[in-house]
Every structure is written in structure tokens, then in C-alpha cells.
Design an enzyme around this catalytic site. Structure first.
Site, PDB file in Angstrom:
ATOM      1  N   GLY A  95       1.646  -5.936  -1.685  1.00  0.00           N
ATOM      2  CA  GLY A  95       2.356  -5.364  -0.550  1.00  0.00           C
ATOM      3  C   GLY A  95       3.632  -4.704  -1.009  1.00  0.00           C
ATOM      4  O   GLY A  95       4.201  -5.082  -2.042  1.00  0.00           O
ATOM      5  N   GLN A 147      11.957  -1.120  -0.249  1.00  0.00           N
ATOM      6  CA  GLN A 147      11.819  -1.482  -1.664  1.00  0.00           C
ATOM      7  C   GLN A 147      11.748  -0.255  -2.565  1.00  0.00           C
ATOM      8  O   GLN A 147      11.847  -0.376  -3.786  1.00  0.00           O
ATOM      9  CB  GLN A 147      10.565  -2.336  -1.883  1.00  0.00           C
ATOM     10  CG  GLN A 147      10.667  -3.721  -1.260  1.00  0.00           C
ATOM     11  CD  GLN A 147       9.431  -4.526  -1.564  1.00  0.00           C
ATOM     12  OE1 GLN A 147       8.435  -4.433  -0.866  1.00  0.00           O
ATOM     13  NE2 GLN A 147       9.464  -5.316  -2.625  1.00  0.00           N
ATOM     14  N   CYS A 200       7.733 -11.521  -4.787  1.00  0.00           N
ATOM     15  CA  CYS A 200       8.096 -10.197  -4.291  1.00  0.00           C
ATOM     16  C   CYS A 200       8.385  -9.274  -5.466  1.00  0.00           C
ATOM     17  O   CYS A 200       9.027  -9.690  -6.433  1.00  0.00           O
ATOM     18  CB  CYS A 200       9.343 -10.328  -3.417  1.00  0.00           C
ATOM     19  SG  CYS A 200       9.927  -8.777  -2.745  1.00  0.00           S
ATOM     20  N   LEU A 201       7.925  -8.033  -5.375  1.00  0.00           N
ATOM     21  CA  LEU A 201       8.144  -7.080  -6.465  1.00  0.00           C
ATOM     22  C   LEU A 201       9.635  -6.785  -6.678  1.00  0.00           C
ATOM     23  O   LEU A 201      10.024  -6.338  -7.745  1.00  0.00           O
ATOM     24  CB  LEU A 201       7.383  -5.774  -6.200  1.00  0.00           C
ATOM     25  CG  LEU A 201       5.856  -5.888  -6.235  1.00  0.00           C
ATOM     26  CD1 LEU A 201       5.213  -4.558  -5.854  1.00  0.00           C
ATOM     27  CD2 LEU A 201       5.353  -6.334  -7.604  1.00  0.00           C
ATOM     28  N   HIS A 206       5.652 -11.067   5.287  1.00  0.00           N
ATOM     29  CA  HIS A 206       6.554 -10.725   4.179  1.00  0.00           C
ATOM     30  C   HIS A 206       6.998  -9.258   4.261  1.00  0.00           C
ATOM     31  O   HIS A 206       8.187  -8.958   4.182  1.00  0.00           O
ATOM     32  CB  HIS A 206       5.818 -11.010   2.863  1.00  0.00           C
ATOM     33  CG  HIS A 206       6.615 -10.718   1.629  1.00  0.00           C
ATOM     34  ND1 HIS A 206       6.949 -11.683   0.715  1.00  0.00           N
ATOM     35  CD2 HIS A 206       7.133  -9.566   1.157  1.00  0.00           C
ATOM     36  CE1 HIS A 206       7.658 -11.122  -0.261  1.00  0.00           C
ATOM     37  NE2 HIS A 206       7.771  -9.840  -0.021  1.00  0.00           N
ATOM     38  N   GLU A 207       6.026  -8.360   4.438  1.00  0.00           N
ATOM     39  CA  GLU A 207       6.369  -6.927   4.446  1.00  0.00           C
ATOM     40  C   GLU A 207       7.140  -6.543   5.699  1.00  0.00           C
ATOM     41  O   GLU A 207       8.069  -5.730   5.636  1.00  0.00           O
ATOM     42  CB  GLU A 207       5.118  -6.061   4.289  1.00  0.00           C
ATOM     43  CG  GLU A 207       4.305  -6.301   3.015  1.00  0.00           C
ATOM     44  CD  GLU A 207       5.138  -6.365   1.743  1.00  0.00           C
ATOM     45  OE1 GLU A 207       6.161  -5.661   1.646  1.00  0.00           O
ATOM     46  OE2 GLU A 207       4.774  -7.137   0.841  1.00  0.00           O
ATOM     47  N   HIS A 254      10.759  -7.418   5.369  1.00  0.00           N
ATOM     48  CA  HIS A 254      11.511  -6.428   4.577  1.00  0.00           C
ATOM     49  C   HIS A 254      12.124  -5.344   5.473  1.00  0.00           C
ATOM     50  O   HIS A 254      13.207  -4.846   5.189  1.00  0.00           O
ATOM     51  CB  HIS A 254      10.587  -5.726   3.575  1.00  0.00           C
ATOM     52  CG  HIS A 254      10.464  -6.417   2.250  1.00  0.00           C
ATOM     53  ND1 HIS A 254      11.538  -6.671   1.435  1.00  0.00           N
ATOM     54  CD2 HIS A 254       9.381  -6.879   1.578  1.00  0.00           C
ATOM     55  CE1 HIS A 254      11.124  -7.270   0.317  1.00  0.00           C
ATOM     56  NE2 HIS A 254       9.816  -7.420   0.381  1.00  0.00           N
TER      57      HIS A 254
END
Ligand code: NI
Length: 151
Positions: A46, A51, A89-90, A131-132, A135
Site C-alpha cells: 500500500g 508518502q 510502513c514504507l 493504514h492507507e 495516512h
């Protein structure tokens, strides 16, 4: 398509609330393509627009290979149950933790044609939705973490 730079933890971009997409333009479509490529290249499941430094309500998710989900102006409209599973998370490479999330989540969003649709997911997909979408409101998984895991 182009690979984008992923904003890392500490950058205040990750803490901003994103604005809705008013109009889907060719730039929106390019952004979606680039986000998908960036997410796949980083082995993520994701990625949200902040991000990659874009403060708009856009996210891409791919928990099943070859079946990307593009979300524009997404909103959680229903959720049920509970799960406590591992999340990363990236934007926070090397950090992992257990979060408490609903087990089933339904999201309403626009696709790249500007059509509204609803999509439901359980387990990993439900976690990815939460999660997304977090963000897009400047929230990170570490805010909800019930336990940090060491790598
Ligand atoms: Ni993330």
C-alpha cells in the site's frame, strides 16, 4: 511511468491532513501509475499520496498480486470485528509493530474514471485500508501500535 521518492518518517508531510481530489486530471492518472510502480518496486502492499509528497486523498493498495486497488477520496463506511496483527510502513523502514484494527472494512471511493464504488476487505486488506486511509489524515501505524516488534 516513474518511480517516486518515498517520504520517510520525520518529514512533516506525513503529519498533514490531505485535501480531497476535486477533479481527476491527467496528472492524477500519472500519479496513480507512478504510485503503483513505486509501491511495487519497494515491495509494499500500500502507498498513500502524502508518502510521495502529494497532499491529496489518494491511495493505492495491492495485497493480491496483479489486482491493484486505486482509491480516490476514500472513506471507511463500515467496519466490524477486531484483529491484532503485524504492520509496517514504507515510510518507516525497519519498524514493525502490532496494531489493533477492525477485521472487516468497507470503503467507498472514486476510481480513476471518477465513478464511486464500494469495496470490502478482511484481514490484510482491511488493515491496508485502515493504514492507507490513516495516512490521508496524517496518522501513522505507530500511533495505534499496541506493541513494537524488533526487527
Ligand atoms: Ni504506510
Amino acid at each position: 511511468m516513474a518511480k517516486l521518492n518515498i517520504v520517510k518518517y520525520g518529514d512533516e508531510t506525513l503529519r498533514k491532513v490531505c485535501r480531497p481530489v476535486d477533479k481527476i486530471t491527467p496528472r492524477t492518472l500519472t500519479l496513480l501509475d507512478d504510485m503503483l510502480e513505486t509501491m511495487r518496486d519497494a515491495d509494499g502492499c500500500g502507498l498513500a499520496a502524502p508518502q510521495v509528497g502529494v497532499l491529496r486523498r489518494i491511495a493505492v493498495i495491492e495485497v493480491e498480486e496483479g489486482k491493484p486497488i486505486e482509491l480516490i477520496n476514500p472513506k471507511i463506511i463500515a467496519y466490524a470485528g477486531e484483529q491484532q496483527e503485524q504492520e509496517g510502513c514504507l515510510s518507516l523502514p525497519g519498524r514493525w509493530g502490532i496494531t489493533k484494527r477492525p477485521k472487516h472494512v468497507t470503503v467507498r471511493a472514486m476510481n480513476r474514471k471518477g465513478e464511486w464504488f464500494e469495496i470490502s476487505g478482511s484481514d490484510l486488506l482491511a488493515r491496508a485500508f485502515c493504514h492507507e486511509l490513516d495516512h490521508l489524515d496524517g496518522k501513522l501505524f505507530i500511533d495505534e501500535m499496541v506493541k513494537e516488534l524488533k526487527e
